[in-house]
Design a protein around this motif. Structure first.
Motif, short mmCIF file in Angstrom:
data_model
loop_
_atom_site.label_atom_id
_atom_site.label_comp_id
_atom_site.label_asym_id
_atom_site.label_seq_id
_atom_site.Cartn_x
_atom_site.Cartn_y
_atom_site.Cartn_z
N LEU A 165 0.72 -1.34 -0.06
CA LEU A 165 -0.19 0.50 -0.31
C LEU A 165 0.73 1.28 -0.22
O LEU A 165 0.61 2.47 0.18
N GLY A 166 2.05 0.91 0.76
CA GLY A 166 3.23 2.08 0.15
C GLY A 166 3.32 2.22 -1.08
O GLY A 166 5.05 3.59 -1.04
N LYS A 167 3.86 1.39 -1.89
CA LYS A 167 4.36 2.02 -3.27
C LYS A 167 3.62 2.75 -3.82
O LYS A 167 2.22 2.60 -3.79
N GLU A 168 4.93 3.52 -5.03
CA GLU A 168 4.29 4.50 -5.72
C GLU A 168 2.64 5.07 -6.75
O GLU A 168 2.29 5.33 -6.51
N LEU A 169 2.98 3.35 -6.71
CA LEU A 169 2.08 3.74 -8.54
C LEU A 169 0.38 2.62 -7.57
O LEU A 169 -0.01 2.41 -8.01
N VAL A 170 0.40 2.08 -6.31
CA VAL A 170 -0.82 1.64 -5.66
C VAL A 170 -0.93 2.86 -5.05
O VAL A 170 -2.38 2.83 -5.56
N GLU A 171 -0.02 4.07 -4.58
CA GLU A 171 -0.77 4.90 -3.89
C GLU A 171 -1.85 5.79 -5.14
O GLU A 171 -2.86 6.66 -4.88
N ASN A 172 -1.36 5.74 -6.47
CA ASN A 172 -1.20 6.60 -7.75
C ASN A 172 -2.85 6.21 -8.64
O ASN A 172 -3.57 6.56 -8.88
N LEU A 173 -2.85 4.76 -8.33
CA LEU A 173 -4.28 3.95 -8.52
C LEU A 173 -5.75 5.14 -8.35
O LEU A 173 -6.40 5.29 -9.01
N SER A 174 -5.51 5.37 -7.15
CA SER A 174 -6.96 5.99 -6.90
C SER A 174 -7.02 7.17 -7.21
O SER A 174 -8.10 8.17 -7.99
N VAL A 175 -5.34 8.31 -7.43
CA VAL A 175 -5.26 9.57 -8.48
C VAL A 175 -6.34 9.26 -9.79
O VAL A 175 -6.55 9.86 -10.04
N LEU A 176 -5.59 8.33 -10.61
CA LEU A 176 -5.20 8.21 -11.58
C LEU A 176 -6.74 7.89 -11.61
O LEU A 176 -7.43 8.66 -12.59
N ARG A 177 -7.44 7.61 -10.85
CA ARG A 177 -8.77 6.68 -11.24
C ARG A 177 -9.85 7.88 -10.83
O ARG A 177 -10.70 8.44 -11.27
N ASP A 183 -13.13 7.15 5.68
CA ASP A 183 -14.01 7.04 4.29
C ASP A 183 -13.22 5.74 3.25
O ASP A 183 -14.05 4.87 2.51
N ILE A 184 -12.13 5.97 3.56
CA ILE A 184 -11.23 4.10 2.71
C ILE A 184 -11.34 3.48 2.96
O ILE A 184 -12.17 2.50 2.13
N ARG A 185 -11.38 3.30 4.18
CA ARG A 185 -11.34 1.94 5.14
C ARG A 185 -12.84 1.33 4.67
O ARG A 185 -13.50 0.44 4.77
N ASP A 209 3.76 8.13 8.16
CA ASP A 209 2.67 8.16 7.96
C ASP A 209 2.45 7.25 9.24
O ASP A 209 1.32 7.98 9.55
N ALA A 210 2.98 6.69 10.00
CA ALA A 210 2.40 5.99 11.34
C ALA A 210 2.58 7.18 12.32
O ALA A 210 2.21 7.46 13.09
N ARG A 259 -4.04 6.83 9.70
CA ARG A 259 -3.95 5.40 8.96
C ARG A 259 -4.41 4.80 7.84
O ARG A 259 -4.77 3.87 7.45
N ARG A 260 -4.52 5.69 6.55
CA ARG A 260 -5.23 5.15 5.93
C ARG A 260 -4.67 4.83 4.42
O ARG A 260 -5.22 2.91 3.71
N LEU A 261 -3.25 3.92 4.89
CA LEU A 261 -2.08 2.85 4.14
C LEU A 261 -2.59 1.92 5.09
O LEU A 261 -1.75 1.03 4.88
N PHE A 262 -3.25 1.58 6.17
CA PHE A 262 -2.89 0.64 7.57
C PHE A 262 -4.30 -0.50 7.03
O PHE A 262 -4.78 0.12 7.18
N ILE A 263 -3.74 -1.72 7.55
CA ILE A 263 -5.07 -2.34 7.18
C ILE A 263 -5.97 -1.93 9.04
O ILE A 263 -5.35 -2.82 9.53
#
Ligand SMILES: NC(=O)C1=CN([C@@H]2O[C@H](COP(=O)(O)OP(=O)(O)OC[C@H]3O[C@@H](n4cnc5c(N)ncnc54)[C@H](OP(=O)(O)O)[C@@H]3O)[C@@H](O)[C@H]2O)C=CC1
Ligand SMILES: O=C1O[C@H](COP(=O)(O)O)[C@@H](O)[C@H](O)[C@H]1O
Length: 591
Positions: free
Chosen positions: A280-292, A360-362, A524-525, A530-534
């Motif tokens: 979840l901390g990888k750049e492209l995974v972060e970018n997924l939501s931005v792209l969309r 909201d995201i989780r 982030d921690a 907490r957005r990128l944590f489960i």
């Protein structure tokens, strides 16, 4: 309930057994703070803390400090937002009153002698320091059983530190400065006494300032709870926050994961637990939501109406080298699919969240997971790599690893077809494929679109219309890229069509080094983002999907299909995809 310990050399100390839960207490205080009117001086202090100062420009992955207030939100008029209830910035008074700028941050890496700590955690902390992302008063502690001095820890760490490629200036100075802030305390993981000693050392560094403490559990999971118990009872902060980053695996099925959560929650509240999934901390995974969500052209296509299938692919070109003992207990489904790939899937498929707030995201991610059908045996193919000779070189098979039993049936490869039973995704196959010892190292998301109805050019593609469909690829690694396969006219007389890429290659467009996932997640921690944590309900939902399958695989002793080290994996994966009318995108000639 207060307890008395007298292990610190200079004085006795009072500990509260519930002190690890201090975020709760501080939330209570927050309700009082909220009723205050925030003076413009206070506001400008927050602003300057965010945007000026060489140190303490803490930025979470949301783009602004979650503990502060979004400057776009009319800061001056508003009390702190929900996220800002975090004790890091608020405390029980305004920053100037509490002397909060005098706060300290202690990061304790539990399992400091280990592989992950050495390769990822210490380098990530240094990178944050190098980028001036850590607060002025920070200390890093290593804790493990291995006997080591501070100096030996520093030597160990220094071997894996690197400076940013694009900013090498002052590198040695920066390393020295960082290493001087690193200390070590040897101790047992279940010894309250040893954690009391650690507490004393932390206190000495904190010098009576507001102390915030982050513990990173970089240890095998069977000792998570011991550590959390000892740390909570003997080494939690008394006047700031205490947070714990927990590494995977979070159990090995629904039951053990639930048990782990229950045990952790004896000592921590959910908001103190940061379950890390480094994907979840990888750049492209972060970018997924931005792209969309920030491009008009994608979101309208993001449904069963236009998308034929989605593929999440993870492959490594090396085996379990050195980690066979751990791996054999888990296997690839638990190691990669149930967490990394499923998390990406949830982000990919979720509805638009109300905001970018963690909850909201989780909330949206968990809805996706709960809309999915638990996997069955017929939805998966499992494989295991075998030894192979290539160009005079011998590559070992999985069971050649001395830490792996000879008769192991643990899958090192798996492919699976998942479905989301909701209005947006009904009937769309979400395929996953993960494997070790394959021909290449890559992680990507592939979105295959439907055929163009009544395509005027269909005769230019021959009979294979699949070859003419659009495909969007997010290459998470290596060489981050986003590209869209489109049909294009080959220049010249006549009408020849060609599938080409609209290509956003990150290294060409953004020639600066992409930060490592651990940097983003650690920051982030620290920030309380907490957005990128489960969250625990996400974790439960994830295990619900995979547990029946995992049990069945084990109970029925399903033999994995063998594939040679360095190959493209078992052919069964192709049949599985074909059953759902899918062709793996990474295996086509123009992938
Ligand atoms: N390594 C990686 O790439 C990844 C690791 N993880 C997870 O991160 C955590 C740490 O991983 P990693 O560093 O590889 O783990 P290690 O096996 O290297 O263990 C870390 C430290 O824990 C202590 N330790 C090891 N085994 C035991 C044991 N049986 N009982 C008590 N202490 C033990 C050792 O320290 P000492 O003997 O000094 O006390 C060791 O240095 C694990 O939960 C792992 O699953 C997650 C993703 C990737
Ligand atoms: O969590 C894990 O991830 C690594 C792969 O991480 P990456 O960032 O290098 O892609 C994997 O090798 C390991 O088995 C797994 O536990």
């Amino acid at each position: 309930m207060a307890r008395q310990f007298s292990s610190c050399s200079s004085s006795s100390a009072t500990f509260s057994t519930s002190s690890f839960r201090n975020e709760t207490h501080l939330y209570t205080k927050f309700t009082i703070v909220q009723t205050r009117t925030y003076s413009s001086t206070w506001v400008s202090q927050v602003r300057s803390r965010i945007y000026s100062g060489k140190h303490f420009v803490l930025k979470s992955s949301n783009g602004y400090p979650v503990n502060a207030v979004s400057l776009q939100d009319g800061l001056a008029e508003k009390p702190l937002s929900r996220e800002s209830s975090d004790p890091l910035l608020m405390g029980s008074s305004t920053p100037s009153e509490s002397g909060e700028t005098e706060s300290t941050l202690s990061i304790t890496v539990i399992g400091a002698s280990g592989d992950l700590a050495r390769k990822k955690i210490f380098p990530a902390l240094f990178a944050l320091f190098y980028e001036d992302c850590l607060p002025e008063n920070f200390t890093v502690f290593g804790y493990a059983r291995t006997k080591m001095t501070d100096e030996e820890l520093r030597n160990m760490i220094s071997q894996t530190l690197t400076c940013r490629i694009d900013k090498r200036e002052n590198c040695d100075d920066k390393m020295d400065q960082f290493l001087k802030r690193c200390f070590y305390h040897p101790g047992q993981y279940d010894s309250e006494e040893n954690f009391s000693e650690l507490d004393c050392k932390l206190k000495a560094k904190e010098e009576n300032k507001l102390s915030n403490r982050l513990f990173y559990l970089s240890i095998p999971p069977n000792i998570f709870v011991d550590v959390v118990r000892c740390a909570s009872q003997r080494a939690s902060s008394k006047n700031g926050w205490t947070r714990v980053i927990v590494e995977k695996p979070f159990g090995r099925d629904s039951e053990s994961s639930g048990e782990l959560t229950r045990c952790l929650k004896q000592y921590l509240i959910e908001d103190q637990i940061f379950r890390i999934d480094h994907y979840l901390g990888k750049e492209l995974v972060e970018n997924l939501s931005v792209l969309r969500f920030s491009n008009l052209v994608f979101e309208p296509l993001w449904s069963r109406n236009y998308i034929r299938n989605v593929q999440f692919i993870f492959s490594e070109d090396f085996g379990t080298e050195g980690r066979g003992g751990y791996f054999d207990h888990y296997g690839i489904i638990r190691d990669i699919m149930q967490n990394h790939l499923l998390q990406i899937l949830a982000l990919f498929a979720m509805e638009t969240p109300v905001s970018l707030d963690a909850e909201d995201i989780r909330n949206e991610k968990v809805k996706v997971l709960r809309s999915m059908k638990p996997l069955q045996l017929e939805d998966v193919v499992v494989g295991q790599y075998k030894g192979h000779n290539k160009s005079g070189k011998t590559y070992p098979g999985y069971i050649d690893d001395p830490t792996v039993p000879q008769d192991s049936l643990t899958p090192t490869f798996a492919a699976a077809a998942l479905f989301i039973n909701n209005a947006r995704w009904d009937g769309v196959p979400f395929l996953m494929k993960a494997g070790k010892a394959l021909h290449t190292r890559c992680a990507e998301i592939r979105v295959q679109f439907r055929h163009v109805p009544g395509n005027l050019y269909k005769r230019n593609f021959g009979t294979d219309l699949d070859k003419a469909t659009n495909e969007l690829v997010l290459r998470v690694q290596p060489d981050e890229a986003i590209y869209l396969k489109i049909n294009n006219k080959v220049p010249g007389l006549g009408m020849r069509l060609d599938r080409s890429d609209l290509n956003l290659l990150f290294r060409a467009r953004y020639p600066r080094e992409v930060p490592d996932a651990y940097e983003r997640l650690l920051l982030d921690a620290i920030e309380g983002e907490r957005r990128l944590f489960i969250r625990s309900d996400e974790l439960d939902a994830a295990w619900t999907l995979f547990t029946p399958l995992l049990k069945e695989l084990e109970e029925k002793k399903i033999a994995p299909e063998l594939y040679p080290y360095g190959s493209r994996g078992p052919v069964g994966a192709h049949y599985l995809a074909a059953r759902h009318n899918v062709r793996w995108g990474d295996l086509t000639e123009d992938s």
